[in-house]
Design a protein around this motif. Structure first.
Motif, PDB file in Angstrom:
ATOM      1  N   LYS A   1      -1.968  -1.327  -0.291  1.00  0.00           N
ATOM      2  CA  LYS A   1      -1.373  -2.054   0.836  1.00  0.00           C
ATOM      3  C   LYS A   1       0.106  -2.298   0.569  1.00  0.00           C
ATOM      4  CE  LYS A   1      -5.731  -4.349   1.645  1.00  0.00           C
ATOM      5  NZ  LYS A   1      -6.462  -5.605   1.653  1.00  0.00           N
ATOM      6  N   ASN A   2       0.851  -2.480   1.628  1.00  0.00           N
ATOM      7  CA  ASN A   2       2.269  -2.832   1.567  1.00  0.00           C
ATOM      8  C   ASN A   2       3.102  -1.829   0.782  1.00  0.00           C
ATOM      9  OD1 ASN A   2       1.763  -5.203   3.052  1.00  0.00           O
ATOM     10  ND2 ASN A   2       1.122  -6.240   1.187  1.00  0.00           N
TER      11      ASN A   2
ATOM     12  N   GLN B   1      -0.066   1.504   4.646  1.00  0.00           N
ATOM     13  CA  GLN B   1      -1.227   1.376   3.765  1.00  0.00           C
ATOM     14  C   GLN B   1      -1.862   2.741   3.614  1.00  0.00           C
ATOM     15  OE1 GLN B   1      -3.983  -1.883   4.599  1.00  0.00           O
ATOM     16  NE2 GLN B   1      -5.650  -0.420   4.602  1.00  0.00           N
TER      17      GLN B   1
END
Length: 100
Positions: free
Chosen positions: A68-69, A80
């Motif tokens: 994620k991120n 993601q």
């Protein structure tokens, strides 16, 4: 009831000097996580639902599964990866290889 409480259980393993070597935690509504350290306070393995991360003494890291991120430096865009992804990072956490 709106109180926002989170239920979690954590089991830790330490060496004879009290340094953490590993943690196993279970968070209600999320799942289990495992973190293993190298005995110097540096995390070397982290496992959570849909994601495995490994790192070495030199700072290189690999990530398998959902990351994620993840930021694309050129555009600043955040995204993601999927569970089918493998990422390799250099010492500065720049992506040096990825699939797909």
């Amino acid at each position: 009831d709106g109180e926002g409480g989170v239920s979690a259980q954590i089991v830790g393993v330490s060496d004879s000097q009290g340094r953490t070597l590993g943690l196993l935690s279970a968070v209600d509504g999320y799942g289990a996580m495992l973190a293993l350290d190298n005995g110097k306070g540096e995390e070397r393995l982290f496992l959570e639902p849909s994601h495995l991360e490994l790192s070495d003494e030199d700072g290189f890291k690999s990530s398998l599964g959902v990351t994620k991120n993840l930021v694309t430096v050129r555009t600043g865009e955040t995204h993601q990866t999927s569970a089918a992804s493998l990422l390799l990072f250099d010492k500065n956490t720049n992506v040096i290889w990825k699939a797909p």
